[in-house]
Design an enzyme around this catalytic site. Structure first.
Site, mmCIF file in Angstrom:
data_model
loop_
_atom_site.group_PDB
_atom_site.id
_atom_site.type_symbol
_atom_site.label_atom_id
_atom_site.label_comp_id
_atom_site.label_asym_id
_atom_site.label_seq_id
_atom_site.Cartn_x
_atom_site.Cartn_y
_atom_site.Cartn_z
ATOM 1 N N VAL A 95 0.861 -1.194 0.000
ATOM 2 C CA VAL A 95 0.000 0.000 0.000
ATOM 3 C C VAL A 95 0.894 1.239 0.000
ATOM 4 O O VAL A 95 1.732 1.396 0.884
ATOM 5 C CB VAL A 95 -0.900 0.027 1.262
ATOM 6 N N ASP A 133 -7.317 -2.939 -7.880
ATOM 7 C CA ASP A 133 -6.041 -2.735 -7.200
ATOM 8 C C ASP A 133 -6.227 -1.925 -5.913
ATOM 9 O O ASP A 133 -5.668 -2.247 -4.864
ATOM 10 C CB ASP A 133 -5.091 -2.013 -8.171
ATOM 11 N N GLY A 139 6.210 4.223 -8.224
ATOM 12 C CA GLY A 139 7.534 4.477 -8.789
ATOM 13 C C GLY A 139 8.523 3.437 -8.291
ATOM 14 O O GLY A 139 8.436 2.965 -7.158
ATOM 15 N N LYS A 153 -5.891 -2.862 -1.782
ATOM 16 C CA LYS A 153 -5.124 -2.073 -0.809
ATOM 17 C C LYS A 153 -5.953 -1.755 0.429
ATOM 18 O O LYS A 153 -5.469 -1.894 1.556
ATOM 19 C CB LYS A 153 -4.609 -0.788 -1.454
ATOM 20 N N LEU A 180 5.747 4.555 1.194
ATOM 21 C CA LEU A 180 5.207 5.322 2.337
ATOM 22 C C LEU A 180 5.000 4.407 3.547
ATOM 23 O O LEU A 180 4.519 3.286 3.399
ATOM 24 C CB LEU A 180 3.855 5.952 1.955
#
Ligand code: ADP
Ligand code: ASP
Ligand code: MG
Length: 814
Positions: free
Chosen positions: A608, A677, A796, A681, A612
């Site tokens: 998730v 998706d 990313g 999460k 972060l």
């Protein structure tokens, strides 16, 4: 006077013999020197081999004999002995005698312990002769004395016991009248009172030197070998082992008794009562300080002084209900083994007296079985006890230290360290003196056990992590590069020694237990073996390295299906693959349970919000007793990109195409656009908040058009985007009219979760979310009105790789 002993490697080549002679010559300048030598390295084993071959009627015994001959003549030639003729003649005669003996063994098909001793004695007799002659040849005042003339034993062949009274007198007499400066004695060999050739046991040259040192009451006994002292553990198995500078006689005895081959265990005994220190030195590195074994009270750096192991152990278990409370079983068991001359290495008995466990040399296991079952025949027939249970392929590992008794928790630390690494302990023994704690484990676990215990007790500041990475595509490649770049920093600042021990892409895989060279991992991987998921697992398991972590950087369901197997081996799992965590709740729960049971972390922070710290933060909230009221989040970098770029001046189709081209969506954009998706999460966050939920329980009101939802192929789907542009524009127009932004929002509230496109009004924390950023707001009991917010790039390769990296470090810091 000084007594020095040189081991097999020290006299194993002409080059080393020259080093020995230099050392002796130097010592001889100031003092008389007695030098005890072993056989040339490996020769005792070869003599035993040729004997066994002859006994078994294998003509190969002649080849082995020739090899032994070649080794000795090779050394003689290289030593450039001037008056070589006499020397060659003497050595030739010895070999003729040896050959006669072997022919005899071959003929009668028998190798008794008595003949075996005669056979192995050639090794030390030859080496001592060659060294003494070389010295004489170089003009050094040296003489050889055959130890068999002075060291007198009983007839307990292969491990004879010394008659110290006669032996001490012989040694003192001889040296009283000896005129040479340097005396060379063969180690290991002796004679019985009846004149038979005997030996002092394998490794016994150390003992010869100790006997002579004690008889002559010298100031110091020096044992010169191929390592720089007695190490914290076997340096051949643990690279980080280091020499112990000072150690007590008792500690040295325990370590050697439990397998530290560098010192033959009985060696301490003759010098102990006289307080003669033993100095262990390295022939190949004479300037190294080595180890002093003495009575000196030594300041303790750690309560554990060393760790050793004995291989080839068999565990005998005598058990049965008829044993409880009835005296005499142990006595009979020990007597039986004593009559068979079987040495007991370790004993444990549970206080219930229901069973007794003994560790013995596994070569003697079969003999022990027959003798014990015979001795307890009656009780076995009456089913009072079971036939003896014999387990083999075991090893004993032992922690040794005089000072362990003054420290609590050492055994706890030892066993939990082993447990964490999935090393099963079969039996435990701890003497009341607490100088030694030993455990029986599988032979195949020894290297891992020694390394992990060494790390725990001697390198407590550094921890080695061994990672095995599957999937070195975009994210995986970044991860490997980040590890390469940070290795030094981690070692210096976090005391983590991070090594990549396995790597795989879909085609190839490579492994290296010392750590793959990350400077050219791509080339190495290209020439690796053919990859397979099972093969990767098996290799990881079989390398059996401590603190192993499997890292899944794929999106593959078959890889996720193997997590349970990894965890069951106590191999930690770090995954950015979300499939396992969002699969059926039972499976999610099972993985969590396995992780606890096998003490193997299972971390998936990157499931998730990429790098972060969302899941970790949630975990901390839960662990500290907080409760989640609701979660609101924007969790899709792809959908953010799409709705941040979609306006009345762009076309929905173009924006989705662009998102695909820039790597923001899966190859099949429906996985993102359908909201699956995101649903996965929020499902993971709900589960981590303590709620039992499945993917089907999540409400998903899709914003896609009817046709888009029903489309067959990816291409068909793109077609619908063009056709249904009006539908998408109407979504935008409505938001614009309401002064809102479109955001794809995931919510968890009151135990229910939903995902869907929403119009977000100005002023809302989601309103200004840019690029591919993610945001999560946790409303909890402690954060009821002002939520805890985590926001930042949520997609990313680099941030995802760093999220994986953070999970690996989390394991390292634990
Ligand atoms: P030598 O022939 O000189 O008597 P050994 O082979 O008998 O030598 O003993 C030295 C070897 O002992 C070392 O090379 C090492 O492999 C082994 N060893 C096992 N445990 C230890 C330890 N704790 N410290 C040093 N050496 C050890
Ligand atoms: N050569 C004998 C052995 O290998 C004795 C010794 O080296 O100490 O066991
Ligand atoms: Mg030795």
């Amino acid at each position: 006077m000084k007594v020095l002993k040189f081991g097999g490697t020290s006299v194993g080549s002409s080059e080393n013999i020259n080093k020995v002679i230099d050392i002796l010559e130097n010592y001889g300048k100031t003092d008389a020197v007695v030098c005890v030598v072993s056989a040339v390295g490996g020769i005792t084993d070869k003599l035993l081999l040729t004997g066994k071959q002859a006994q078994n009627k294998e003509l190969a015994y002649k080849d082995t004999l020739n090899l032994i001959k070649d080794i000795h003549f090779g050394i003689i030639n290289e030593l450039n002995l001037g008056n070589g003729e006499n020397i060659t003649k003497h050595v030739d005669n010895e070999f003729t005698a040896l050959e006669d003996l072997l022919n005899g063994i071959y003929l009668i098909n028998e190798l008794s312990p008595k003949t075996s001793d005669k056979l192995v004695s050639f090794g030390e007799k030859l080496s001592s002769y060659i060294i003494a002659e070389t010295m004489k040849n170089r003009g050094i005042s040296a003489e050889r004395k055959n130890s068999q003339d002075i060291i007198i034993t009983n007839s307990n062949f292969t491990r004879a016991e010394v008659d110290f009274k006669v032996t001490n007198a012989n040694i003192q007499d001889y040296f009283k009248s000896a005129s040479q400066n340097i005396t060379i004695l063969p180690g290991f060999v002796s004679k019985s009172k009846l004149g038979e050739q005997t030996t002092l046991g394998r490794g016994g040259s150390d003992f010869t030197a100790a006997i002579v040192a004690a008889a002559l009451k010298v100031d110091q006994l020096e044992i010169w070998t191929d390592v720089s002292g007695m190490f914290t553990t076997n340096p051949k198995l643990v690279k980080q082992a280091y020499p112990i500078s000072k150690i007590s006689y008792q500690e040295a005895m325990e370590l050697s008794h439990f397998g530290a081959k560098v010192l033959y265990p009985p060696t301490v005994q003759p010098v102990l009562s006289l307080g003669i220190p033993i100095h262990i030195k390295n022939t190949m590195e004479p300037e190294a300080v080595g180890t002093i074994i003495s009575n000196d009270v030594v300041e303790e750096v750690t309560p554990v002084k060393g760790i050793s192991n004995i291989s080839n152990i068999a565990l005998l278990t005598l058990q049965g209900s008829g044993m409880v409370g009835i005296p005499g079983f142990s006595k009979r068991l020990f007597e039986t083994l004593s009559q068979e001359k079987i040495n007991i290495i370790m004993i444990t008995q549970a206080s219930s007296e229901h069973s007794i466990c003994l560790g013995i040399d596994d070569k003697e296991a079969e003999r022990a079985r027959v003798a014990i079952d015979f001795a307890f025949e009656n009780e076995i027939a009456l089913q009072k006890i079971d036939p003896i249970i014999v387990e083999t392929n075991l090893s004993i590992i032992a922690l040794v230290g005089d000072n362990m008794k003054n420290h609590q928790g050492i055994s706890g630390k030892m066993f939990s360290t082993l447990g964490k690494n999935n090393i099963n302990i079969r039996a435990i023994a701890q003497g009341a003196s607490e100088k030694n704690i030993s455990a029986v484990i599988a032979e195949s676990d020894v290297k891992k056990a020694l390394n992990t215990l060494h790390e725990q007790f001697f390198e407590s500041k550094t921890k080695q992590l061994n990672v095995f990475i599957t999937g070195v595509g975009n994210v995986g490649e970044r991860l490997v590069e980040q590890i390469k770049q940070q290795k030094k920093y981690l070692k210096e600042n976090l005391k983590i020694n991070l090594r990549v021990a396995g790597l795989s892409n879909s085609r190839k895989m490579i492994f290296n237990e010392e750590g793959i060279d990350l400077k050219n991992w791509k080339t190495l991987l290209d020439s690796g073996e053919t990859a397979s998921l099972k093969g990767f697992f098996e290799n990881t398991k079989n390398l059996n390295l401590r603190n192993s972590i499997f890292v899944d950087v794929t999106a593959n369901a078959d890889v996720a299906n193997l997590y349970a197997d990894y965890l069951r081996q106590s191999i930690g799992v770090v995954a950015c693959n979300k499939i396992a965590c969002s699969s059926d709740f039972k499976n999610y729960k099972l993985l969590k349970e396995l992780s606890l049971k096998y003490n193997a972390p299972y971390l998936f922070e990157t499931n998730v919000g990429a790098g972060l710290p969302i899941i970790d933060t949630l975990g901390n909230l839960m662990a500290s007793g907080d409760k989640v009221n609701s979660i609101q989040a924007v969790l899709s970098g792809s959908l953010n990109f799409v709705f941040n770029n979609f306006t009345d001046e762009t076309k929905f189709y173009d924006v989705v195409k662009q998102a695909g081209a820039e790597g923001y969506t899966e190859p099949d954009p429906r996985i993102d656009l359908s909201g699956v998706d995101v649903a996965r999460k929020i499902l993971i966050l709900a589960r981590e908040s303590g709620v039992e939920m499945n993917l089907e329980d999540i409400e998903n009101a899709s914003f896609l058009s009817e046709a888009g939802l029903k489309s067959g192929s990816v291409n068909d789907f793109y077609e619908t985007l063009i056709k249904d542009e009006a539908h998408y524009q109407s979504l935008y127009a409505s938001a614009k009219a309401n002064n809102c932004q479109l955001k794809y929002v995931a919510q968890f509230n009151d135990g229910k979760a939903s995902v869907g496109l929403e119009e977000i009004p100005e002023g809302h924390p989601f309103y200004n979310l840019e690029g591919s950023d993610n945001i999560v707001m946790f409303y909890t009991q402690r954060y009821p009105k002002q939520p805890m917010i985590i926001k930042g790039a949520g997609a990313g390769a680099d941030v995802t790789a760093s999220g994986l990296f953070a999970d690996i470090i989390r394991i390292g810091n634990n």
